[in-house]
Design a protein around this motif. Structure first.
Motif, PDB file in Angstrom:
ATOM      1  N   TYR A 182       3.312   0.022  -6.457  1.00 50.27           N
ATOM      2  CA  TYR A 182       2.002  -0.600  -6.255  1.00 50.27           C
ATOM      3  C   TYR A 182       2.045  -2.075  -5.855  1.00 50.27           C
ATOM      4  CZ  TYR A 182       0.502   3.626  -8.666  1.00 50.27           C
ATOM      5  OH  TYR A 182       0.292   4.938  -9.023  1.00 50.27           O
ATOM      6  N   ASN A 200      -3.641  -6.209  -9.527  1.00 52.11           N
ATOM      7  CA  ASN A 200      -3.573  -4.847  -9.014  1.00 52.11           C
ATOM      8  C   ASN A 200      -3.901  -3.877 -10.140  1.00 52.11           C
ATOM      9  OD1 ASN A 200      -2.424  -2.220  -8.275  1.00 52.11           O
ATOM     10  ND2 ASN A 200      -1.477  -3.282  -6.551  1.00 52.11           N
ATOM     11  N   ASP A 201      -5.049  -3.216 -10.059  1.00 49.90           N
ATOM     12  CA  ASP A 201      -5.486  -2.311 -11.113  1.00 49.90           C
ATOM     13  C   ASP A 201      -4.541  -1.123 -11.290  1.00 49.90           C
ATOM     14  OD1 ASP A 201      -7.647  -3.923 -11.496  1.00 49.90           O
ATOM     15  OD2 ASP A 201      -9.085  -2.644 -10.451  1.00 49.90           O
ATOM     16  N   TYR A 202      -4.023  -0.596 -10.176  1.00 58.09           N
ATOM     17  CA  TYR A 202      -3.126   0.553 -10.270  1.00 58.09           C
ATOM     18  C   TYR A 202      -1.823   0.181 -10.973  1.00 58.09           C
ATOM     19  CZ  TYR A 202      -6.232   3.018  -7.066  1.00 58.09           C
ATOM     20  OH  TYR A 202      -7.321   3.623  -6.488  1.00 58.09           O
TER      21      TYR A 202
END
Length: 218
Positions: A182, A200-202
Motif C-alpha cells: 500500500y 494511507n487508510d489501507y
C-alpha cells in the motif's frame, strides 16, 4: 503480554507513521510544525478553534475517516477525532478508555526520544561487536523495544510487554506485506517527499489486522 505502539521512521529521521493499541497513558498532541501531517490523528498538532471546528465538520461527513476497529481504536488518519490511544513504555497495560487524559510528553518530543534511543544503541552495538552485529531489541523492567531496519533506511519500531518474544519478524511482515503493498507500490504515495506521513487508510488497516493477529497481542 501485549503490544503498546508502533513507530515508523524514514531515512530523514522523521516519524512518518504512528499507531498504538494498549497504551495506559495518552501522548500529548504535537506542537504545530513538530511532526509531518498524516502521521496519526492521535497526535495531530493543535489548531485554532475555528480551524478545528472546520476540520471536525469535514471529517464527520467523510467516510474516509470512519474506519475503526471493533475495539474502538481509530485506525484511520485524520485531524479531528478524539484519540483512542494510550501511553508509551508502560506495563500492566489494559485497553485504554477514551477518558484517559494525556499526561506524557508532546508526541514530537516522544518520537525524538525513541529515535535517539535506537540510533545510540545501534551505534554502540556496531562499535562494540563489529559491523556484522545488529541491534534488534532491548528490554527494561517495563517494556521491550523491537527494531527492524530496511535497506532503504526505514526503521520500524514497536514497543511491547517486556516478556514478549522478539517481534522483529512481525515488523518484517509489516514491511513486506502492507508497507510494500500500500505504500511502495502506491503511485500516489510520495515516500521521500519530506512533506507528509504515511496517510494511507489501507496501510493503517492492514497493520492493525496484522498486529491484532499476533499471539502476543492479548
Amino acid at each position: 503480554m501485549t503490544i503498546y505502539s508502533l513507530y515508523i521512521f524514514d531515512r530523514h529521521c522523521a516519524c512518518v507513521y504512528y499507531q498504538d493499541w494498549h497504551r495506559t497513558k495518552r501522548p500529548r498532541v504535537a506542537v504545530e510544525g513538530g511532526i509531518l501531517p498524516g502521521v496519526s490523528q492521535v497526535i495531530a498538532p493543535v489548531k485554532s478553534m475555528d480551524a478545528s471546528a472546520a476540520v471536525l465538520g469535514s471529517t464527520i461527513s467523510s467516510p474516509r475517516n470512519t474506519l475503526s476497529s471493533t475495539s474502538g481504536v481509530v485506525v484511520a488518519v485524520g485531524d479531528s477525532a478524539e484519540p483512542q490511544g494510550n501511553a508509551l513504555l508502560q506495563t500492566n497495560a489494559s485497553p485504554a478508555s477514551s477518558s484517559v487524559a494525556p499526561t506524557g510528553l508532546p508526541f514530537d518530543e516522544e518520537a525524538k526520544l525513541v529515535y535517539g534511543v535506537i540510533l545510540s544503541l545501534r551505534n554502540m552495538v556496531k562499535k562494540l561487536s563489529g559491523r556484522d552485529e545488529q541491534f534488534t531489541n532491548y528490554r527494561t523492567s517495563t517494556y521491550k523495544l523491537h527494531l527492524y531496519e530496511t535497506v532503504s533506511g526505514y526503521k520500524f519500531v514497536i514497543f511491547s510487554d517486556p516478556n514478549a518474544e522478539s517481534l522483529r519478524m512481525a515488523l518484517r511482515s509489516i514491511y513486506v506485506g502492507p508497507f510494500v503493498e500500500y505504500v511502495v507500490r502506491n503511485p500516489l504515495a510520495e515516500m521521500d517527499s519530506k512533506e507528509r506521513g504515511l496517510d494511507n487508510d489501507y496501510f493503517r488497516a492492514g497493520v492493525d489486522r496484522l498486529i491484532r493477529g499476533l499471539a502476543v497481542f492479548n
